[in-house]
Scaffold this active site. Sequence first.
Site, PDB file in Angstrom:
ATOM      1  N   ASP A 474      -6.123   3.608   6.557  1.00  0.00           N
ATOM      2  CA  ASP A 474      -6.092   2.425   7.415  1.00  0.00           C
ATOM      3  C   ASP A 474      -6.366   2.790   8.874  1.00  0.00           C
ATOM      4  O   ASP A 474      -6.304   3.969   9.263  1.00  0.00           O
ATOM      5  CB  ASP A 474      -4.706   1.771   7.291  1.00  0.00           C
ATOM      6  CG  ASP A 474      -4.755   0.264   7.453  1.00  0.00           C
ATOM      7  OD1 ASP A 474      -5.684  -0.244   8.105  1.00  0.00           O
ATOM      8  OD2 ASP A 474      -3.839  -0.408   6.935  1.00  0.00           O
ATOM      9  N   ASP A 544      -7.529  -8.700   5.505  1.00  0.00           N
ATOM     10  CA  ASP A 544      -6.100  -8.944   5.327  1.00  0.00           C
ATOM     11  C   ASP A 544      -5.850 -10.382   4.904  1.00  0.00           C
ATOM     12  O   ASP A 544      -4.753 -10.742   4.491  1.00  0.00           O
ATOM     13  CB  ASP A 544      -5.338  -8.691   6.638  1.00  0.00           C
ATOM     14  CG  ASP A 544      -4.959  -7.227   6.794  1.00  0.00           C
ATOM     15  OD1 ASP A 544      -5.098  -6.466   5.825  1.00  0.00           O
ATOM     16  OD2 ASP A 544      -4.518  -6.850   7.899  1.00  0.00           O
TER      17      ASP A 544
HETATM   18  C1  GLA Z   1      -3.022  -3.285   7.671  1.00  0.00           C
HETATM   19  C2  GLA Z   1      -3.695  -3.398   6.315  1.00  0.00           C
HETATM   20  C3  GLA Z   1      -2.730  -3.965   5.307  1.00  0.00           C
HETATM   21  C4  GLA Z   1      -1.516  -3.088   5.242  1.00  0.00           C
HETATM   22  C5  GLA Z   1      -0.901  -2.926   6.615  1.00  0.00           C
HETATM   23  C6  GLA Z   1       0.218  -1.903   6.603  1.00  0.00           C
HETATM   24  O1  GLA Z   1      -2.770  -4.516   8.209  1.00  0.00           O
HETATM   25  O2  GLA Z   1      -4.841  -4.159   6.411  1.00  0.00           O
HETATM   26  O3  GLA Z   1      -3.336  -4.089   4.058  1.00  0.00           O
HETATM   27  O4  GLA Z   1      -1.891  -1.837   4.702  1.00  0.00           O
HETATM   28  O5  GLA Z   1      -1.855  -2.506   7.572  1.00  0.00           O
HETATM   29  O6  GLA Z   1       0.799  -1.752   7.837  1.00  0.00           O
END
Ligand code: GLA
Length: 723
Positions: A474, A544
Amino acid sequence: MSIQIVRDKNQIILKTKRTTYAMEMMYGRFPVHLYYGKSSPKPELAITINHRSFSPNYEELGRDFCPDNNFMEFPFFGNGDYRATALRVRDLKTGCDVTDYTYRRAKKFKGRCDIPGIPCGDADEHTETLEMIFDDEVTQSELHLYYTLFPECDVISRYFTLINKGDHDLQIEKCMSLSLDLPASNWELLSFHGAHNAERQTQREPILHGVRRIASRRGASSHHSNPFIMVADRKTTEERGDAYGFNLVYSGSFLDEIEVDQNGTLRVMTGLGDENFSMLLTPGEQFTSPEAVMTYSDKGLGEASRNMHRFTRAHILPPEVFEKRPVVLNSWEAFYFNIDEKLMIDFAKGAKECGMDMLVMDDGWFGERHKDNAGLGDWTPNAQKFPRGLTSFVENVRAQGVKFGIWIEPEMVNPNSDLYRAHPEWAIQAPSREPLQSRHQLVLDMANPAVLDYLKTTYAKTFAGVHIDYFKWDMNRHMSNVYSNALPPERQKEASFRYMLGVYELFRWFRAQFPNAMIENCSGGGGRYDLAMMKYSTQIWASDNTHADHRTRIQYGSTFGYPTSVMSCHVANHKNSCEIPRRLEYSYRVALGGPLGYEFNVLAASEETKAAMKKQIEEYRTYEDLILGGDFYRLVSPIETDCYAHYFVSEDNARILLSFLQNVGDPKQKAYKLKISRAILNATYEDLRSGKLYSGEELRRGITVTADPEDEYAKMFYFVKKS
Ligand code: GLA
């Protein structure tokens, strides 16, 4: 060979399977673009413009050659081409930015040149490269332009190397990898703007006089813009008309620059730009730009997209791409940071009961990571949550019959972390200024070798002996206050570029260290949805935003430049984490836009719901290969309507997966005719979902579908050829 260097005519012609690209060295010296379009035996300059119109000329050549009025193959700054420039080099001895590169020679060879530190398309047995060499006597620099052909996919890539052959410093002030001048026409631009939770929204607009810049200045390709753009004629549709696609194999800040000049000529460029980049070249040093790719099709936007899909699958994505992907169950939207060993083991059991293949433990497992305000940088498991450590925990997960994936965010640090307390100087921050935070975090300076060493050592230790099948990598904030403590003042404008080199190095290290683990890329969703990330990541979390209705637009936009096999899609219940999605079947059908996963608390699901998911996954397995490797056709745009329809088809046209998805709400239109142009005319197909028979001719003419509340406003057909 697909590259012809016609010395007597001073022309160079490049041929891919269905396209031709041609240029001519005017006066033996200036590379002028002749043609880029469908295969042509005799590519000639489409239009000659020789009026002078206040544009300077090379007097010794007569008054007719003005760079400003020609289709320049690679425009450099200062020689009277007033349009946007591809290359600007400053001679630091004089401070002068004027260069004049003269063509010297060209050669061709099998394969390609690598780009140091930056991912690029893999060569195969068809790949060939043209190298053209130019020099500039005053700056004593040499320019090498590369054109690499991927003929099977109708893709040509462009990149350059600049070598300082003199005795004093030079600085690259603007770096565009590709420049293409096209004749005046009714051109339109397709670009993919967005935001967090709303990536790759499709926009189509006329290209008018003036300059249009699509850019990211965020240190990431970003949710907000995407380096992929298309240029098409006003009349171009999905199936018909001229369509060009352009992309940059790079994940940081970029610039796509589009200009229509006084003659109506269109210039399209893509590269690093000039705002966030410069590169110092001391004597003997050289620099190679990232690779830009372009494609053309006379068969509309759909075929130009499919060219990009083929290219990405064959030359970019990691080799395991066609293997079966795990159907994952991700913990994030189910529990956020509230995870521990016991819950994760239960979750793994739940995953197995629902027919899923892998548990992905998301954020919250390491350091003091109980909320988003602490812990990033401290990559050791939290001892309260995982008292027995990771190795035995993961063995236990695997004992439930599922594989194991884990979340990491290597490039970041929370000020509230042991790492930051020990090494505040490793975070990107401007001297004598408080750094700005975003999600309570700072960006680590990946241009600093000490940071890379720390990350490699820490991860090697934490994951030693732990059986990991998948990393979710990420990246949850963009750069600000950009400055690198590892670079001298005169190289500070290289910081965000050198950051990317560090990121790519760490990706390569991960792939070598954990060769059997797949990497899923994520940046707050699809914030680094670009070809360079795809070089290391088999999948990218598309957004997301897991709201099925919103997803259709995001998924639609993502298919223009990138294959569906990359687009990780989960059945989820956006921001209502604990609940089972109310529209489970609809969410599933939307999620079939790419590799499937689930992301909610399946432990709360009834037996009936669990059985429904199991059935979905079994069904998915029967056509998964089409989603991962079939040809993809867009039929109805969710931007122009409130429906999204598309189909996947096998190479031999024998299997077709057709989806029709309608957002709930007041439908603008109730019935749509969906035409499957790839159906075989004389064949009979059975829709395995309904058992109904259709002739190929019928499918080609189109079947009518209507939005139906009974069917959760989503229809699916899986046509399989019977005879
Ligand atoms: C980001 C990602 C999510 C999750 C969060 C965790 O927002 O896109 O899918 O993994 O971080 O903090």
